[in-house]
Design a protein around this motif. Structure first.
Motif, PDB file in Angstrom:
ATOM      1  N   ALA B 213       0.831  -1.222   0.000  1.00 31.54           N
ATOM      2  CA  ALA B 213       0.000   0.000   0.000  1.00 31.54           C
ATOM      3  C   ALA B 213       0.853   1.255   0.000  1.00 31.54           C
ATOM      4  O   ALA B 213       0.510   2.258  -0.634  1.00 31.54           O
ATOM      5  N   TRP B 214       1.966   1.229   0.710  1.00 30.44           N
ATOM      6  CA  TRP B 214       2.728   2.467   0.898  1.00 30.44           C
ATOM      7  C   TRP B 214       3.461   2.883  -0.366  1.00 30.44           C
ATOM      8  O   TRP B 214       3.524   4.066  -0.709  1.00 30.44           O
ATOM      9  N   GLU B 215       4.023   1.882  -1.072  1.00 31.35           N
ATOM     10  CA  GLU B 215       4.658   2.187  -2.360  1.00 31.35           C
ATOM     11  C   GLU B 215       3.622   2.761  -3.335  1.00 31.35           C
ATOM     12  O   GLU B 215       3.862   3.774  -3.994  1.00 31.35           O
ATOM     13  N   GLU B 216       2.462   2.124  -3.397  1.00 32.06           N
ATOM     14  CA  GLU B 216       1.424   2.586  -4.318  1.00 32.06           C
ATOM     15  C   GLU B 216       0.918   3.976  -3.935  1.00 32.06           C
ATOM     16  O   GLU B 216       0.674   4.832  -4.798  1.00 32.06           O
ATOM     17  N   THR B 217       0.765   4.203  -2.629  1.00 31.26           N
ATOM     18  CA  THR B 217       0.316   5.522  -2.175  1.00 31.26           C
ATOM     19  C   THR B 217       1.311   6.601  -2.605  1.00 31.26           C
ATOM     20  O   THR B 217       0.924   7.677  -3.066  1.00 31.26           O
ATOM     21  N   GLY B 218       2.586   6.297  -2.455  1.00 32.96           N
ATOM     22  CA  GLY B 218       3.611   7.253  -2.876  1.00 32.96           C
ATOM     23  C   GLY B 218       3.549   7.528  -4.368  1.00 32.96           C
ATOM     24  O   GLY B 218       3.698   8.679  -4.813  1.00 32.96           O
ATOM     25  N   GLU B 219       3.298   6.475  -5.144  1.00 35.23           N
ATOM     26  CA  GLU B 219       3.214   6.662  -6.598  1.00 35.23           C
ATOM     27  C   GLU B 219       2.022   7.554  -6.966  1.00 35.23           C
ATOM     28  O   GLU B 219       2.138   8.446  -7.807  1.00 35.23           O
ATOM     29  N   THR B 220       0.900   7.316  -6.319  1.00 35.05           N
ATOM     30  CA  THR B 220      -0.280   8.134  -6.621  1.00 35.05           C
ATOM     31  C   THR B 220      -0.067   9.576  -6.154  1.00 35.05           C
ATOM     32  O   THR B 220      -0.368  10.531  -6.879  1.00 35.05           O
ATOM     33  N   LEU B 221       0.481   9.714  -4.959  1.00 35.13           N
ATOM     34  CA  LEU B 221       0.833  11.046  -4.458  1.00 35.13           C
ATOM     35  C   LEU B 221       1.734  11.791  -5.446  1.00 35.13           C
ATOM     36  O   LEU B 221       1.582  13.003  -5.663  1.00 35.13           O
ATOM     37  N   ALA B 222       2.663  11.065  -6.053  1.00 33.00           N
ATOM     38  CA  ALA B 222       3.606  11.699  -6.979  1.00 33.00           C
ATOM     39  C   ALA B 222       2.886  12.364  -8.154  1.00 33.00           C
ATOM     40  O   ALA B 222       3.333  13.404  -8.657  1.00 33.00           O
ATOM     41  N   HIS B 223       1.768  11.778  -8.600  1.00 27.87           N
ATOM     42  CA  HIS B 223       1.000  12.427  -9.676  1.00 27.87           C
ATOM     43  C   HIS B 223       0.520  13.814  -9.239  1.00 27.87           C
ATOM     44  O   HIS B 223       0.558  14.775 -10.024  1.00 27.87           O
ATOM     45  N   GLY B 224       0.063  13.911  -8.001  1.00 26.50           N
ATOM     46  CA  GLY B 224      -0.346  15.217  -7.496  1.00 26.50           C
ATOM     47  C   GLY B 224       0.836  16.168  -7.399  1.00 26.50           C
ATOM     48  O   GLY B 224       0.741  17.339  -7.767  1.00 26.50           O
ATOM     49  N   LEU B 225       1.957  15.659  -6.924  1.00 23.53           N
ATOM     50  CA  LEU B 225       3.143  16.516  -6.771  1.00 23.53           C
ATOM     51  C   LEU B 225       3.629  17.031  -8.126  1.00 23.53           C
ATOM     52  O   LEU B 225       4.043  18.188  -8.253  1.00 23.53           O
ATOM     53  N   VAL B 226       3.572  16.180  -9.136  1.00 21.36           N
ATOM     54  CA  VAL B 226       3.966  16.622 -10.487  1.00 21.36           C
ATOM     55  C   VAL B 226       3.057  17.761 -10.942  1.00 21.36           C
ATOM     56  O   VAL B 226       3.527  18.799 -11.433  1.00 21.36           O
ATOM     57  N   LYS B 245       3.562   9.679   7.189  1.00 24.32           N
ATOM     58  CA  LYS B 245       4.418   9.174   8.256  1.00 24.32           C
ATOM     59  C   LYS B 245       4.683   7.676   8.089  1.00 24.32           C
ATOM     60  O   LYS B 245       5.618   7.137   8.678  1.00 24.32           O
ATOM     61  N   ALA B 246       3.859   7.002   7.302  1.00 31.42           N
ATOM     62  CA  ALA B 246       4.076   5.568   7.066  1.00 31.42           C
ATOM     63  C   ALA B 246       5.392   5.375   6.319  1.00 31.42           C
ATOM     64  O   ALA B 246       5.755   6.195   5.475  1.00 31.42           O
ATOM     65  N   PRO B 247       6.087   4.298   6.638  1.00 28.95           N
ATOM     66  CA  PRO B 247       7.426   4.113   6.067  1.00 28.95           C
ATOM     67  C   PRO B 247       7.373   3.965   4.554  1.00 28.95           C
ATOM     68  O   PRO B 247       6.537   3.253   4.024  1.00 28.95           O
ATOM     69  N   GLY B 248       8.236   4.699   3.899  1.00 21.51           N
ATOM     70  CA  GLY B 248       8.392   4.504   2.466  1.00 21.51           C
ATOM     71  C   GLY B 248       7.507   5.355   1.584  1.00 21.51           C
ATOM     72  O   GLY B 248       7.757   5.442   0.383  1.00 21.51           O
ATOM     73  N   VAL B 249       6.491   5.995   2.137  1.00 20.89           N
ATOM     74  CA  VAL B 249       5.577   6.749   1.284  1.00 20.89           C
ATOM     75  C   VAL B 249       6.305   7.910   0.600  1.00 20.89           C
ATOM     76  O   VAL B 249       6.214   8.096  -0.623  1.00 20.89           O
ATOM     77  N   LEU B 250       7.035   8.670   1.382  1.00 20.08           N
ATOM     78  CA  LEU B 250       7.692   9.839   0.812  1.00 20.08           C
ATOM     79  C   LEU B 250       8.830   9.431  -0.139  1.00 20.08           C
ATOM     80  O   LEU B 250       9.017  10.052  -1.199  1.00 20.08           O
ATOM     81  N   ALA B 251       9.538   8.378   0.220  1.00 22.87           N
ATOM     82  CA  ALA B 251      10.611   7.895  -0.671  1.00 22.87           C
ATOM     83  C   ALA B 251      10.016   7.434  -2.000  1.00 22.87           C
ATOM     84  O   ALA B 251      10.549   7.727  -3.077  1.00 22.87           O
ATOM     85  N   SER B 252       8.887   6.727  -1.929  1.00 15.29           N
ATOM     86  CA  SER B 252       8.208   6.294  -3.152  1.00 15.29           C
ATOM     87  C   SER B 252       7.728   7.497  -3.955  1.00 15.29           C
ATOM     88  O   SER B 252       7.871   7.541  -5.183  1.00 15.29           O
ATOM     89  N   ALA B 253       7.180   8.483  -3.255  1.00 17.75           N
ATOM     90  CA  ALA B 253       6.677   9.678  -3.939  1.00 17.75           C
ATOM     91  C   ALA B 253       7.804  10.392  -4.682  1.00 17.75           C
ATOM     92  O   ALA B 253       7.639  10.817  -5.828  1.00 17.75           O
ATOM     93  N   ARG B 254       8.940  10.518  -4.036  1.00 15.02           N
ATOM     94  CA  ARG B 254      10.084  11.195  -4.687  1.00 15.02           C
ATOM     95  C   ARG B 254      10.539  10.433  -5.928  1.00 15.02           C
ATOM     96  O   ARG B 254      10.803  11.022  -6.976  1.00 15.02           O
ATOM     97  N   ARG B 255      10.640   9.115  -5.791  1.00 16.92           N
ATOM     98  CA  ARG B 255      11.124   8.287  -6.907  1.00 16.92           C
ATOM     99  C   ARG B 255      10.153   8.388  -8.086  1.00 16.92           C
ATOM    100  O   ARG B 255      10.572   8.593  -9.228  1.00 16.92           O
ATOM    101  N   HIS B 256       8.875   8.266  -7.795  1.00 20.71           N
ATOM    102  CA  HIS B 256       7.890   8.314  -8.880  1.00 20.71           C
ATOM    103  C   HIS B 256       7.738   9.729  -9.434  1.00 20.71           C
ATOM    104  O   HIS B 256       7.418   9.902 -10.617  1.00 20.71           O
ATOM    105  N   PHE B 257       7.957  10.732  -8.614  1.00 23.40           N
ATOM    106  CA  PHE B 257       7.927  12.124  -9.086  1.00 23.40           C
ATOM    107  C   PHE B 257       8.957  12.308 -10.209  1.00 23.40           C
ATOM    108  O   PHE B 257       8.649  12.828 -11.288  1.00 23.40           O
ATOM    109  N   GLN B 258      10.169  11.851  -9.962  1.00 16.78           N
ATOM    110  CA  GLN B 258      11.205  11.949 -10.998  1.00 16.78           C
ATOM    111  C   GLN B 258      10.833  11.126 -12.227  1.00 16.78           C
ATOM    112  O   GLN B 258      11.025  11.551 -13.367  1.00 16.78           O
TER     113      GLN B 258
END
Lengths: 302, 302
Positions: B213-226, B245-258
C-alpha cells in the motif's frame, strides 16, 4: 519631447513577432520566420534598427520566449533558452545578445507569462489577479500573473504537461498520449498534432466543424482547467491558441469543467457564470507581443 | 514591559489546537475536541481567557481553519467556514465570533495556508518562495506561499482534488476513487480512509510497514506533486499529515515524481536533489498553529 517607445519580441518556435510600441499600443511590427538563431536574431535586430530610425528610439526591450528558459537572475544562464528540443536553439542567450547590441535594459520571461501579462494589462484579464493564460496550439503552455507580476519559481509554470486521466476510447481502452515525455498529459492529448493523429488528418484544422474531435478536445482540456483552478485558484482563466478557435471547443471545456468539479467549488463565478471564468483572449493573437512591450517597460523602470 | 503575545487557533474537523505564543514560539497550548460549533468555540474561548490570565494578554488572534472558507474581505461571509459537509459547521462566522468576544484584530486563512506560512517562517520552508505545503491524512489539502504571503484567489487552493490518472489494478481495471465528488482525484485515492478501503483494513495505520500500500500511495501522491510542480513551480514542496508518516511513502513519492516527470524539468533540484525538493515538515504537527500565530501577528500589523 517625443513619445517613449519600447521594443517587444515574442520569440516563438515557428516565428518571431517584433514590435515597436508602448502601453498605448503597437506602432509598427513585423513577423520573422524562426530559422537558425543567428539568422533569426539578425533579422529581428535589423528590423529594430530600421523601425527605430523611422519611429524613434526605444528605451528598453522585452522578450517573451518559447522555453524552457532560465529566469533566475542569479544564474549565469539567465535570459537564455535552455533545454528546448528545437535544433540549434539550446542555450541561446537572448537577453545578452539584445542587451549588447542595443545597450538598453532587457526584460525577459516565457512567451505565456508575457501573454498573461499582456492580457492582464490590456486584455481580458484587466485587474484580475491571480490570472492564468493557457494556450492550446502546436503545444500547450500556461502563464500566470499573481500579485501583479508573472509567477516564477524553481522554473516557471509548465502547465501543458499536467497529468490527467486519459480520455477513454472504449470501456477498457484509453487514448494514447502523444507527448514523448508523459503517457497521459494534457499536451499529449490536445495539442494540434495530437488531435490530428488521433483523428487521422494531416492538420487538426482540416477537421470539419461538426467533428466529434472538438467536443472531446474540450472535455480533455477541462481536466487541465480543473487542475489549474484547484491549484492556483485564479479569478479567471484565459484560453488562447489555434485549437480553441475551432467551434465548440471552449463551450465544451466550460461545460465539462463544471461537470468535472461537480459542485465542489461553490463559487458563483464557476457555478453560474463560467462564461466569464473561462474566456477567450481579449487581445487575440497580440497578447504575447503586448506583454513583451510591458516587460520592456518594467525593465526600463516604468 | 511584558512580551507581546498572540493567540493562534488551528481549527480542524476533529480537533482544535489553541495556543498562546508569538514568533519566538508557543508559550502554552491546548487540544479541544471538535463537537458542535457552540460548545467547541466556548471551550476555545474559555481556554484563551484562562491562559491569558496566566501568561499575559494577547494583542491579536490568528485562525487557520478547515474549509472551504471565505477569504474575500469584501464578502459579507468573510471569515466564515462555508459549505463544509461537517454537520452544523456550515456558515460558522469564526472571525466575527472571536473579534466580538476579544476585541482584537483577527487574522484568518485556511488550515493549510496557515501551515504553509508556519513552515515558511519557522520550518522547512524558511525563505523559500513559492512554497507548497501539502497534507495527506483524513483528507488531502494544500496551502501555498507566494511573494511572502498565502495565495488567495477566486477561493483558495484545493489541491486535494487534483484530477489524476487512476492507479491501475490490472491491465484494464482502474482503481476506484473514494471521493464523493470526483471519480479520479488525489484525495479519493490516497486519503487515509481511501487507503483503508482499498486494502481492506479499518484504518490505514493498521497496515503493516511492508504493505505494498505504501509504495502505491507514494506513486499516486507523486502524480499530485507533479501537477503542483508544473503549475506553481514551487521551490520546495513540504508534505505532512498522517499518511506520509508511514514508512516509504515519501521515498516512493520522490522516486515516482522523478520517473513521471521523465526529465522534462531539467532542474538540478529535481533531477539530482529531490530529497531537498519534496520534504517533511520542519515543525512536525505544529506547522498549523505556528502559522496561525503568524496570521495573528500580521493582523496586529506585525
Amino acid at each position: 519631447m517625443s513619445e517613449l517607445l519600447q521594443a517587444g519580441i515574442e520569440a516563438g518556435g515557428t516565428k518571431f513577432v517584433v514590435a515597436l510600441g508602448n502601453a498605448e499600443g503597437i506602432r509598427d511590427w513585423e513577423k520573422i520566420d524562426t530559422t537558425t538563431p543567428g539568422e533569426t536574431l539578425d533579422n529581428v535586430m535589423d528590423w529594430l534598427d530600421a523601425a527605430s530610425q523611422e519611429h524613434g528610439r526605444f528605451d528598453a526591450i522585452g522578450i517573451g520566449s518559447f522555453g524552457p528558459v532560465e529566469l533566475d537572475e542569479n544564474s549565469a544562464r539567465y535570459g537564455s533558452i535552455t533545454t528546448t528540443p528545437k535544433p540549434g536553439w539550446q542555450n541561446v542567450p537572448l537577453v545578452r545578445v539584445f542587451a549588447e547590441r542595443f545597450g538598453v535594459p532587457v526584460g525577459f520571461d516565457t512567451d505565456v507569462n508575457a501573454a498573461a501579462l499582456g492580457e492582464h494589462l490590456h486584455g481580458a484579464g484587466r485587474g484580475i489577479d491571480p490570472l492564468v493564460y493557457l494556450t492550446v496550439g502546436t503545444g500547450v503552455g500556461g502563464g500566470v500573473i499573481v500579485n501583479g507580476g508573472p509567477l516564477h519559481g524553481l522554473l516557471h509554470p509548465e502547465m501543458g504537461h499536467l497529468l490527467i486521466p486519459a480520455p477513454r476510447r472504449s470501456a477498457a481502452v484509453d487514448a494514447e498520449g502523444q507527448c514523448p515525455f508523459h503517457p497521459s498529459c494534457l499536451e499529449g492529448f490536445i495539442c494540434g498534432p495530437a488531435i490530428a493523429k488521433r483523428w487521422g488528418v494531416a492538420k487538426a484544422a482540416d477537421l470539419p466543424s461538426d467533428s466529434p474531435a472538438w467536443e472531446e478536445t474540450g472535455e480533455t482540456l477541462a481536466h487541465g482547467l480543473v487542475n489549474i483552478a484547484l491549484t492556483l485558484s485564479p479569478r479567471r482563466i484565459i484560453v488562447g491558441g489555434g485549437v480553441v478557435k475551432a467551434p465548440g471547443v471552449l463551450a465544451s471545456a466550460r461545460r465539462h469543467f463544471q461537470k468535472l468539479l461537480n459542485g465542489y467549488l461553490q463559487v458563483p463565478r464557476i457555478t453560474q457564470d463560467v462564461e466569464n471564468y473561462i474566456v477567450e483572449p481579449g487581445l487575440g493573437d497580440w497578447a504575447g507581443v503586448r506583454g513583451a512591450l510591458a516587460l520592456a517597460e518594467r525593465a526600463a523602470g516604468g
